[in-house]
Design a protein around this motif. Sequence first.
Motif, short mmCIF file in Angstrom:
data_model
loop_
_atom_site.label_atom_id
_atom_site.label_comp_id
_atom_site.label_asym_id
_atom_site.label_seq_id
_atom_site.Cartn_x
_atom_site.Cartn_y
_atom_site.Cartn_z
N ILE A 11 34.35 -21.24 87.42
CA ILE A 11 33.17 -22.07 87.63
C ILE A 11 31.90 -21.32 87.22
N GLN A 12 31.83 -20.03 87.49
CA GLN A 12 30.64 -19.25 87.10
C GLN A 12 30.53 -19.12 85.58
N PHE A 15 29.40 -22.42 84.27
CA PHE A 15 27.97 -22.63 84.50
C PHE A 15 27.14 -21.85 83.49
N LEU A 40 23.62 -24.27 90.07
CA LEU A 40 25.01 -24.55 90.36
C LEU A 40 25.10 -24.83 91.85
N PRO A 42 26.99 -27.52 95.14
CA PRO A 42 28.03 -28.51 95.48
C PRO A 42 27.43 -29.92 95.45
N SER A 49 27.64 -33.24 86.88
CA SER A 49 26.27 -32.73 86.88
C SER A 49 25.31 -33.88 87.12
N GLU A 63 21.48 -29.94 87.68
CA GLU A 63 22.43 -29.27 88.56
C GLU A 63 23.85 -29.53 88.09
N ASN A 65 27.84 -29.24 89.19
CA ASN A 65 28.61 -29.29 90.42
C ASN A 65 29.51 -28.06 90.55
N SER A 66 29.35 -27.31 91.61
CA SER A 66 30.18 -26.12 91.84
C SER A 66 31.58 -26.48 92.33
N GLU A 67 31.80 -27.76 92.57
CA GLU A 67 33.10 -28.22 93.08
C GLU A 67 33.93 -28.95 92.01
#
Length: 124
Positions: A11-12, A15, A40, A42, A49, A63, A65-67
């Motif tokens: 995820i990182q 991003f 980033l 939730p 996004s 933004e 989505n970190s999920e």
Amino acid sequence: MTKEQPKNPTIQEAFELFKQLCLQYQKRFELSHWKINLALLPLGKECFSRTRANPIACIADIEMNSEVPQQYLTEEEIDRCARHELIHVLTRKLRMLADNRFVSSQEINMAEEELTKRLEEIIK
């Protein structure tokens, strides 16, 4: 011997790619005068996004989505979402004018012309 499928990024990593692509599309869409804040966070299961933008101040919060489930973190999907969010920034002024009941025809024409000139440079 079977060829291994490339692994999707973390995820990182996704991003970082998303940020890089957003900045590329910002430049490509001639939105350099906008301040783009990228985060980033939730956002639940409904979106990859989202964008909130103020066309008067030329500030946008994009933004990711970190999920997002790992299977959706492909380069193609990350690119599509970055492009999608910057198109929202590109068209936000027209959206604001359309939402305003007290807008003149001249203001709509000017916003349409501004968008047309940008698209003219992008679509060659």
